[in-house]
Motif scaffolding. Structure first.
Motif, PDB file in Angstrom:
ATOM      1  N   LEU A  65       0.712  -1.074  -0.025  1.00 23.50           N
ATOM      2  CA  LEU A  65      -0.051   0.146  -0.141  1.00 23.50           C
ATOM      3  C   LEU A  65       0.951   1.179   0.031  1.00 23.50           C
ATOM      4  O   LEU A  65       0.752   2.234  -0.790  1.00 23.50           O
ATOM      5  CB  LEU A  65      -0.908   0.173   0.927  1.00 23.50           C
ATOM      6  CG  LEU A  65      -2.049   1.367   1.459  1.00 23.50           C
ATOM      7  CD1 LEU A  65      -2.832   1.250   0.048  1.00 23.50           C
ATOM      8  CD2 LEU A  65      -2.750   1.378   2.753  1.00 23.50           C
ATOM      9  N   HIS A  66       1.954   1.071   0.793  1.00 21.02           N
ATOM     10  CA  HIS A  66       2.808   2.343   0.564  1.00 21.02           C
ATOM     11  C   HIS A  66       3.385   2.674  -0.502  1.00 21.02           C
ATOM     12  O   HIS A  66       3.697   3.863  -1.099  1.00 21.02           O
ATOM     13  CB  HIS A  66       4.055   2.171   1.772  1.00 21.02           C
ATOM     14  CG  HIS A  66       3.353   2.505   3.319  1.00 21.02           C
ATOM     15  ND1 HIS A  66       4.229   2.111   4.272  1.00 21.02           N
ATOM     16  CD2 HIS A  66       2.432   3.164   3.952  1.00 21.02           C
ATOM     17  CE1 HIS A  66       3.399   2.402   5.491  1.00 21.02           C
ATOM     18  NE2 HIS A  66       2.441   3.202   5.038  1.00 21.02           N
ATOM     19  N   PHE A  67       3.667   1.452  -1.222  1.00 17.47           N
ATOM     20  CA  PHE A  67       4.271   1.594  -2.659  1.00 17.47           C
ATOM     21  C   PHE A  67       3.363   2.089  -3.536  1.00 17.47           C
ATOM     22  O   PHE A  67       3.706   3.193  -4.227  1.00 17.47           O
ATOM     23  CB  PHE A  67       4.889   0.063  -3.042  1.00 17.47           C
ATOM     24  CG  PHE A  67       5.031   0.164  -4.468  1.00 17.47           C
ATOM     25  CD1 PHE A  67       6.241   0.850  -4.888  1.00 17.47           C
ATOM     26  CD2 PHE A  67       4.107  -0.468  -5.248  1.00 17.47           C
ATOM     27  CE1 PHE A  67       6.478   0.566  -6.379  1.00 17.47           C
ATOM     28  CE2 PHE A  67       4.499  -0.517  -6.849  1.00 17.47           C
ATOM     29  CZ  PHE A  67       5.496  -0.108  -7.252  1.00 17.47           C
ATOM     30  N   LEU A  68       1.863   1.702  -3.563  1.00 18.40           N
ATOM     31  CA  LEU A  68       1.003   2.209  -4.386  1.00 18.40           C
ATOM     32  C   LEU A  68       0.860   3.744  -3.990  1.00 18.40           C
ATOM     33  O   LEU A  68       0.712   4.508  -5.044  1.00 18.40           O
ATOM     34  CB  LEU A  68      -0.148   1.499  -4.250  1.00 18.40           C
ATOM     35  CG  LEU A  68      -0.221   0.017  -4.541  1.00 18.40           C
ATOM     36  CD1 LEU A  68      -1.462  -0.386  -4.181  1.00 18.40           C
ATOM     37  CD2 LEU A  68      -0.009  -0.146  -6.196  1.00 18.40           C
ATOM     38  N   CYS A  69       0.840   4.251  -2.756  1.00 17.19           N
ATOM     39  CA  CYS A  69       0.725   5.582  -2.349  1.00 17.19           C
ATOM     40  C   CYS A  69       1.673   6.535  -2.833  1.00 17.19           C
ATOM     41  O   CYS A  69       1.424   7.730  -3.215  1.00 17.19           O
ATOM     42  CB  CYS A  69       0.356   5.885  -1.029  1.00 17.19           C
ATOM     43  SG  CYS A  69      -1.241   5.030  -0.590  1.00 17.19           S
ATOM     44  N   SER A  70       2.864   5.895  -3.002  1.00 19.02           N
ATOM     45  CA  SER A  70       4.134   6.647  -3.558  1.00 19.02           C
ATOM     46  C   SER A  70       4.034   6.864  -5.130  1.00 19.02           C
ATOM     47  O   SER A  70       4.773   7.504  -5.522  1.00 19.02           O
ATOM     48  CB  SER A  70       5.314   6.154  -2.898  1.00 19.02           C
ATOM     49  OG  SER A  70       5.585   4.974  -3.813  1.00 19.02           O
ATOM     50  N   GLN A  71       3.275   6.011  -5.889  1.00 23.59           N
ATOM     51  CA  GLN A  71       3.282   6.281  -7.308  1.00 23.59           C
ATOM     52  C   GLN A  71       2.203   7.153  -7.863  1.00 23.59           C
ATOM     53  O   GLN A  71       2.198   6.973  -9.256  1.00 23.59           O
ATOM     54  CB  GLN A  71       2.907   4.717  -7.802  1.00 23.59           C
ATOM     55  CG  GLN A  71       4.119   3.774  -7.014  1.00 23.59           C
ATOM     56  CD  GLN A  71       5.370   3.955  -7.838  1.00 23.59           C
ATOM     57  OE1 GLN A  71       5.579   4.118  -8.982  1.00 23.59           O
ATOM     58  NE2 GLN A  71       6.268   4.068  -6.759  1.00 23.59           N
TER      59      GLN A  71
END
Length: 194
Positions: free
Chosen positions: A58-64
């Protein structure tokens, strides 16, 4: 529509092989009519963070910069556990999930308000995983192949596309894992896998 790839615990090179295999089948099945239409595929860096961690995904998705995007998840092995949790959380924060694909997600309960499909390296994994949520159409390799081979070379994984009719009967059609996946990705609105 964005494609999110959630690998398992393996060398990143295998994910490159997976995407190349899908791309090969995609070009055979759906020659690009407009070369300008290319979805940006997001690949979770499972070699840096645990693939089973929904919060890390989720953190990865939010950073994209994916706010407002409809995501289609394609996950493998330990990545299935993290990806299903991330898909649920993505919806909780207002995101959309177009579909979810679990490749060899044995032992991972699958459920959600979005279409779910299982792809398995053998019939035992396929049928025993269905107990924890079978979802929609599914695929299993026959003859069986090694777990990592399903991810490395989906275009050579021969097997069965399993469908259920409205009357509740099951049908099986021969195909490959890559053809099964490409067909459904196209159905869900993904324009490319490169």
């Amino acid at each position: 529509m964005r494609l999110v790839i959630c690998p398992g615990v393996h060398e990143p090179k295998l994910t490159d092989c997976f995407l190349a295999g899908l791309s090969e089948v995609w070009e055979d099945e759906y020659p690009r009519q407009n070369p300008q239409i290319v979805d940006r595929v997001k690949v979770f860096p499972a070699h840096k963070y645990p693939p089973f961690s929904a919060l890390d995904i989720l953190h990865f998705l939010c950073s994209q910069d994916l706010a407002g995007e409809n995501l289609v998840f394609v996950s493998f092995s330990a990545g299935v556990a993290g990806a299903i949790g991330a898909a649920w959380m993505w919806q909780q924060i207002g995101g959309q999930v177009g579909a979810f694909f679990a490749l060899d997600g044995w032992g991972v309960p699958l459920g959600g308000t979005f279409p779910i499909h299982r792809i398995s390296h053998d019939s035992f994994t396929h049928w025993s995983s269905a107990i924890l949520g079978s979802g929609g159409d599914s695929f299993y390799a026959d003859p069986e192949l090694a777990h990592l081979e399903l991810w490395r070379s989906p275009q050579t994984a021969k097997g069965w596309h399993i469908s259920h009719t409205a009357a509740g009967t099951e049908t099986a059609a021969p195909t490959t894992a890559a053809k099964f996946l490409v067909h459904l990705l196209k159905q869900y609105g993904v324009q490319s896998v490169v």
